[in-house]
Design an enzyme around this catalytic site. Structure first.
Site, PDB file in Angstrom:
ATOM      1  NE  ARG A  13      -0.045  11.719   7.644  1.00 36.66           N
ATOM      2  CZ  ARG A  13       1.264  11.835   7.787  1.00 36.66           C
ATOM      3  NH1 ARG A  13       1.971  10.841   8.278  1.00 36.66           N
ATOM      4  NH2 ARG A  13       1.888  12.947   7.440  1.00 36.66           N
ATOM      5  CB  CYS A  28      -1.300  -0.587   5.638  1.00 37.79           C
ATOM      6  SG  CYS A  28       0.326  -0.881   4.903  1.00 37.79           S
ATOM      7  CD  GLU A  42      -1.511  -2.302   2.052  1.00 38.34           C
ATOM      8  OE1 GLU A  42      -2.361  -2.958   2.684  1.00 38.34           O
ATOM      9  OE2 GLU A  42      -0.291  -2.600   2.054  1.00 38.34           O
ATOM     10  CB  CYS A  65      -0.915  -4.685   8.241  1.00 41.57           C
ATOM     11  SG  CYS A  65       0.064  -3.163   8.099  1.00 41.57           S
ATOM     12  CE  LYS A  93       3.170   4.487   7.223  1.00 41.32           C
ATOM     13  NZ  LYS A  93       4.417   4.150   6.510  1.00 41.32           N
TER      14      LYS A  93
END
Length: 518
Positions: free
Chosen positions: A321, A315, A105, A158, A318
């Site tokens: 975000r 991930c 990713e 994940c 992230k």
């Protein structure tokens, strides 16, 4: 009434523009045709993860003038990444020339940033058609109104999105988590296995074991899974609310202690799929109790390393975000009138929970407020395909049923961007594959998507534009280092600060020392 292209393209209509299977198939075909053998898993011995960004484009005029006709849609993969590894914190470098995080990713997103830089270069130099058009303010660009981007991943991200309830007797495309792993969660930690190597073979729907379970239960093959279709699935799935009695947002130590509770379809929640990602310091930790109470959900997590802990956030964290700040990062924000958001996320066939995905990617940030103009928590569409990635752990495990030897994650990562010069990049341990210890530090030992190389592309873009056409954020003061350019993107930094204060207070941030390169 005149047609508003932005409403046409970004409203409910894009639900009819593509399906999850179309996105998955396009990505799998691109992987097979455009990516080299180098960097792909060794047959019958290795597996990997795949992620990509797909550009969706539909002619605005047709969408407005002929609403009853099928919309002619162009779908194109513009970035792709494979990989399962991270480097430990002791291997991090202050020169910006190593990839800290090589999960698929993250590779796909960095490859996407490379694509965006190229497209901005085209727009700024007026050489070719670009995805960008001039914005309303000097030096700023915005995405064409008939474009949007869909993110694909062959597996759930994940971390929080991969903490998924397991129902008793449900059809599993992969083997359940072994009980041994509950006592030894460090097995294969560096590769972020969502479930570690299991000695049992994957069970086919028509296998004797599965048939026996169905006979004992007196239910057809899919009844249990379909009975909880809005809860958890291994097939196609769309966004939907989850009945509160089986909500995985309740799957905390307390909520999962009563694993005898009957879920939809008459099946018990007996365990959870585990994630190798560890809770960050400062967050409440996992209980580590056997069974369904093993994990606490909704927490920030850091990717594991083999012995040497990483500083890479999961991930799930992230992507959540990106759903607030955009995928472009701080540097590119200088040139953009608004962030580049993903419209949708599509997941390949794998253990999956719609509730866990919604919680991990959207709901943890849904109450964030007072963001700068242009930033906001997006209504991300989340779907699952029922197409399996050929080099996923599950697919490889099923093919090698009678093979001896251990199934391991592939050590290499592949980056591909839709750019004309050197679109491919194959790395291992954060450096181009084949890099020797002696070669580290040389120009040849830099990945094209490393921080320093993306910064170099940014500087090249800046140098190709007359200074009087630079955006205001770059004209205020003389900027030199990577850190200075990032900090000067004030709206982005304000949005990131607000997100941390309101939702992600424990996010691990690297020292500015790692961003002082020029």
């Amino acid at each position: 009434m005149p047609c508003d292209p932005s409403l046409e393209m970004r409203g409910p209509q894009h639900q009819t523009m593509w399906t999850a299977n179309e996105i998955a198939q396009l990505c799998y075909e691109h992987y097979g045709i455009r990516l080299p053998k180098q960097g792909k898993p060794e047959p019958n011995r290795e597996w990997t993860l795949l992620a990509a960004v797909v550009k969706i484009q539909s002619p605005v005029v047709q969408a407005c003038n002929t609403p009853d006709k099928p919309v002619q849609v162009t779908k194109e993969v513009v970035s792709m990444g494979t990989g399962t590894k991270c480097i430990g914190q002791s291997k991090m470098r202050k020169s910006g020339d190593i990839l800290n995080d090589s999960h698929a990713e993250v590779i796909a997103r960095r490859s996407f940033q490379r694509y965006l830089l190229h497209q901005l270069q085209l727009a700024a130099t007026l050489k070719e058609d670009s995805i960008f058009v001039p914005g309303t303010q000097r030096g700023l660009w915005k995405l064409k109104s008939d474009l949007f981007f869909v993110f694909f991943s062959s597996h759930t991200p994940c971390g929080d999105a991969s903490i998924i309830p397991m129902l008793e007797f449900e059809d599993q495309p992969c083997c359940p988590v072994s009980r041994d792993w509950a006592n030894n969660p460090s097995v294969e930690a560096s590769s972020n296995l969502e479930a570690p190597e299991n000695k049992k073979k994957c069970e086919d729907l028509d296998s004797p074991v599965t048939k026996k379970m169905r006979l004992e239960l007196g239910t057809p093959a899919r009844e249990v899974a379909n009975g909880a279709a809005d809860h958890q699935s291994f097939g196609k799935q769309e966004s939907g609310r989850i009945p509160p009695d089986v909500s995985s947002s309740n799957l905390t130590v307390e909520g999962l202690a009563s694993v005898t509770r009957i879920a939809l379809g008459g099946a018990k929640v007996v365990d959870v799929h585990r994630t190798g990602a560890k809770c960050v310091p400062g967050e409440a930790g996992d209980s580590g109790q056997p069974g369904a109470a093993y994990h606490q959900v909704g927490l920030l997590r850091v990717k594991p390393g083999r012995g040497d802990r990483t500083r890479s956030m999961s991930c799930s964290d992230k992507v959540a975000r990106w759903n607030v700040l955009g995928c472009q990062g701080a540097l590119l924000t200088h040139f953009l009138e608004e962030p580049i958001y993903l419209t949708a996320v599509v997941i390949g066939k794998c253990p999956y929970s719609q509730e866990a995905m919604q919680r991990a990617l959207i709901e943890r940030c849904q109450n964030v407020s007072a963001l700068p103009k242009g930033f906001g928590v997006q209504e991300l569409k989340i779907q699952q395909s029922d197409l399996l990635f050929e080099h996923s752990r599950c697919a490889v495990q099923a093919k090698r049923a009678d093979s001896s030897g251990r199934l391991v994650p592939c050590g290499a990562a592949i980056s591909w961007s839709a750019v004309p010069e050197q679109p491919l990049d194959v790395t291992a341990n954060g450096f181009p594959q084949g890099t020797t210890k002696k070669g580290i530090g040389s120009l040849q030992a830099r990945s094209r998507i490393s921080k320093v190389e993306l910064f170099r592309s940014f500087q090249k873009l800046l140098s190709s534009i007359a200074e009087d056409r630079w955006p205001d954020s770059l004209r205020v003061q003389k900027l030199v280092t990577y850190q200075e350019y990032k900090e000067a993107a004030s709206a982005y930094q304000e949005a990131w600060s607000t997100l941390r204060k309101q939702a992600f207070a424990s996010w691990i941030r690297n020292s500015p020392d790692y961003h002082q390169f020029k």
